[in-house]
Enzyme design. Sequence first.
Site, PDB file in Angstrom:
ATOM      1  N   GLU A   1       0.872  -1.161   0.000  1.00 27.49           N
ATOM      2  CA  GLU A   1       0.000   0.000   0.000  1.00 27.49           C
ATOM      3  C   GLU A   1       0.919   1.225   0.000  1.00 27.49           C
ATOM      4  OE1 GLU A   1      -2.639   0.359   3.369  1.00 27.49           O
ATOM      5  OE2 GLU A   1      -3.429   2.264   2.599  1.00 27.49           O
TER       6      GLU A   1
ATOM      7  N   ARG B   1       5.621 -12.484   9.878  1.00 27.45           N
ATOM      8  CA  ARG B   1       6.248 -11.173   9.672  1.00 27.45           C
ATOM      9  C   ARG B   1       7.667 -11.221  10.196  1.00 27.45           C
ATOM     10  NH1 ARG B   1       2.353  -7.088   9.047  1.00 27.45           N
ATOM     11  NH2 ARG B   1       3.763  -5.371   9.461  1.00 27.45           N
TER      12      ARG B   1
ATOM     13  N   LYS C   1       4.487   0.736   8.940  1.00 24.21           N
ATOM     14  CA  LYS C   1       4.560   2.042   8.283  1.00 24.21           C
ATOM     15  C   LYS C   1       3.840   3.114   9.096  1.00 24.21           C
ATOM     16  CE  LYS C   1       3.470  -0.011   4.313  1.00 24.21           C
ATOM     17  NZ  LYS C   1       2.444   0.008   3.308  1.00 24.21           N
TER      18      LYS C   1
HETATM   19  P1  ATP Z   1       2.730  -1.975   7.541  1.00 22.07           P
HETATM   20  O1  ATP Z   1       2.021  -2.485   8.751  1.00 22.07           O
HETATM   21  O2  ATP Z   1       4.167  -1.691   7.738  1.00 22.07           O
HETATM   22  O3  ATP Z   1       2.006  -0.872   6.849  1.00 22.07           O
HETATM   23  P2  ATP Z   1       1.546  -3.688   5.729  1.00 22.07           P
HETATM   24  O4  ATP Z   1       1.380  -5.153   5.865  1.00 22.07           O
HETATM   25  O5  ATP Z   1       0.334  -2.854   5.930  1.00 22.07           O
HETATM   26  O6  ATP Z   1       2.718  -3.238   6.608  1.00 22.07           O
HETATM   27  P3  ATP Z   1       1.753  -3.503   2.937  1.00 22.07           P
HETATM   28  O7  ATP Z   1       2.209  -2.339   2.170  1.00 22.07           O
HETATM   29  O8  ATP Z   1       0.337  -3.893   2.860  1.00 22.07           O
HETATM   30  O9  ATP Z   1       2.192  -3.257   4.393  1.00 22.07           O
HETATM   31  O10 ATP Z   1       2.695  -4.768   2.680  1.00 22.07           O
HETATM   32  C1  ATP Z   1       3.010  -5.320   1.448  1.00 22.07           C
HETATM   33  C2  ATP Z   1       3.393  -6.747   1.682  1.00 22.07           C
HETATM   34  O11 ATP Z   1       4.499  -6.838   2.581  1.00 22.07           O
HETATM   35  C3  ATP Z   1       2.255  -7.546   2.295  1.00 22.07           C
HETATM   36  O12 ATP Z   1       2.144  -8.756   1.592  1.00 22.07           O
HETATM   37  C4  ATP Z   1       2.686  -7.775   3.703  1.00 22.07           C
HETATM   38  O13 ATP Z   1       2.193  -8.990   4.165  1.00 22.07           O
HETATM   39  C5  ATP Z   1       4.217  -7.746   3.614  1.00 22.07           C
HETATM   40  N1  ATP Z   1       4.831  -7.297   4.867  1.00 22.07           N
HETATM   41  C6  ATP Z   1       4.565  -6.174   5.545  1.00 22.07           C
HETATM   42  N2  ATP Z   1       5.272  -6.111   6.687  1.00 22.07           N
HETATM   43  C7  ATP Z   1       6.026  -7.224   6.738  1.00 22.07           C
HETATM   44  C8  ATP Z   1       6.963  -7.759   7.684  1.00 22.07           C
HETATM   45  N3  ATP Z   1       7.275  -7.116   8.808  1.00 22.07           N
HETATM   46  N4  ATP Z   1       7.545  -8.949   7.395  1.00 22.07           N
HETATM   47  C9  ATP Z   1       7.247  -9.586   6.263  1.00 22.07           C
HETATM   48  N5  ATP Z   1       6.371  -9.154   5.347  1.00 22.07           N
HETATM   49  C10 ATP Z   1       5.758  -7.986   5.568  1.00 22.07           C
HETATM   50 MG    MG Z   2      -1.368  -2.679   5.337  1.00 23.69          MG
END
Ligand code: ATP
Ligand code: MG
Length: 558
Positions: free
Chosen positions: A32, A259, A269
């Site tokens: 995102e 994660r 983020k």
């Molecule tokens: P954040 O909570 O940092 O915003 P998110 O999961 O909302 O993380 P996205 O931009 O939706 O962030 O993530 C893109 C991809 O990266 C998703 O498939 C998510 O599962 C993966 N991802 C995000 N954070 C991690 C992490 N700490 N370890 C492994 N994969 C991750």
């Molecule tokens: Mg997200």
Amino acid sequence: MSENKHFIEQIIDEDVSNGFPVSKIKFRFPPEPNGFLHIGHVKAICINFNLANQFNAPIILRFDDTNPEKEEQIFIDAIKEDISWLGFSWTEERFTSDYFEQLYLWAEFLIANNKAYVDSQNSSEIAVQKGTPTSPGSNSPFRDRTIEENLKLFKEMKQGVHSEGTHVLRAKISMNANNMLLRDPVLYRVLKKEHPRTKSSWVVYPMYDWAHGESDYIEQISHSLCTLEFKPHRELYNWFLKQIADPKKTKPKQREFARLNLSHTITSKRKLMLLVEGGHVSGWDDPRMPTISGLRRRGYPPKALVAFVEAAGVAKRENIIEASLLEYCAREELNKTTQRVMVVSDPIKLVITNYPENTTELLNAENNPEDPSFGSREMPFGKEVFIEKEDFKEEAGNKFFRLTIGKEVRLKGAYIISANKVVYNDNQTIKEVQCTYDPKSKSGSGSEESQRKVKGTLHWVSKKDAFEVEIREYDRLFVEPSPGSAKTNEELIGMLNKDSMRILKGYAEPFLKTAVSGNKYQFQRKGYFVTDKESTVNKLIFNKTVGLRDNWSKKQNN
Ligand code: ATP
Ligand code: MG
């Protein structure tokens, strides 16, 4: 055969051996664009892009841009830059907003099949009716609206007739489902916000859960890989697909991995945004940030980040990886790939009394003992040199192998010297240390004296030739090992390490005048450093990436 493969590779192998065509394997990485990517994302990137390479399959970079309140073009640009910098390339770039029309049509299709309805309650009323994991929810008074009325209202929502918060579209699943996510989830809300890409064409926006699985399906992703928190969503995504999918097409198979969490920092983020917006760091690429851009600016090579997530492994259980593993991976890579130089940060002056006046001698210094292809450089040597203050003690015990009165040490790549006398300023600080050198002991000269064993070797710079630089040293961003556990924003901010940055002066050998932003070096005996982007013609700035050894865990034990 599959012993060294991680569980996702094994799942795909199994699908292939059960007849799933290799030509239909397809992956995506779906960030995102609401912030910069962090070290956790490196894991998801490596999993998806490595699988695509392994199966020679396409991989889509899909920006999940369903929330115009939080998404920005700068984030899209940064995400692309970071993935490319890690060394990966995508087959195609897509946006969930490319599918807004299709998603809207499917929503109408759900309404037409009595599988969705417009709810005219506000979000808190809806929340109350959700029930709890142990008690069922209750139906909305609007749940039994006629199909015609629902279609009319939903069209009006799209046309902008209704204001924000007045109506939402919900799936009609069940308010008794054990999985709370299936209790008539919201599919659309009215949001009169300009979208970075679709501008003002839409005033209804799909919710993440509705858009995500359907986007995977539109792109015909075969294996939709995500983190564990999405596991309960799988059932909902499958319900959606059951309503709209063409049985001849591939239904994405979602599988979840843990994660990646790193100690002493946060991988979210939203929380990183808090640090940026609160001015607790200088920006998303502050060298203390666990973002890819922060780590890059700090001097971490892309290979070290990839090696780190590989060492951390792909598993199904959450854990916190020690930051020292990341630092270890950086050292391993930087040791092989960096040019050695000498920089003294807290100098004390040595005067070599038996060295000729007004003479500069150019010594040949090896650039990287690990790799002869780095060649050598010239280092000026003269009568006055700087060494680190901590490398001299007027009197010291037997365990002090650095400079002290009456004992010999080698100046790295130069001569063996011994200290004779300390000269003090009026205020009792040391003005200079008078030394003598052994002219026959020149390093690399092959003479018998040059081979003489001395206990210590010190880094140094010629006082006359050295120039001043700025050195920025960093410590952990948070004092707590798992700041992610903070319950509130205030608690999180309270866990910040107040001394995570220290600015020092340094005296660098003249070779470093050629340094440009992003160049990496080993400052001998000090650690690995990178030239910072804030450097100017008049002042070079270096960020310390990591020390040569893991001093931090030692510090913790003291
Ligand atoms: P954040 O909570 O940092 O915003 P998110 O999961 O909302 O993380 P996205 O931009 O939706 O962030 O993530 C893109 C991809 O990266 C998703 O498939 C998510 O599962 C993966 N991802 C995000 N954070 C991690 C992490 N700490 N370890 C492994 N994969 C991750
Ligand atoms: Mg997200």
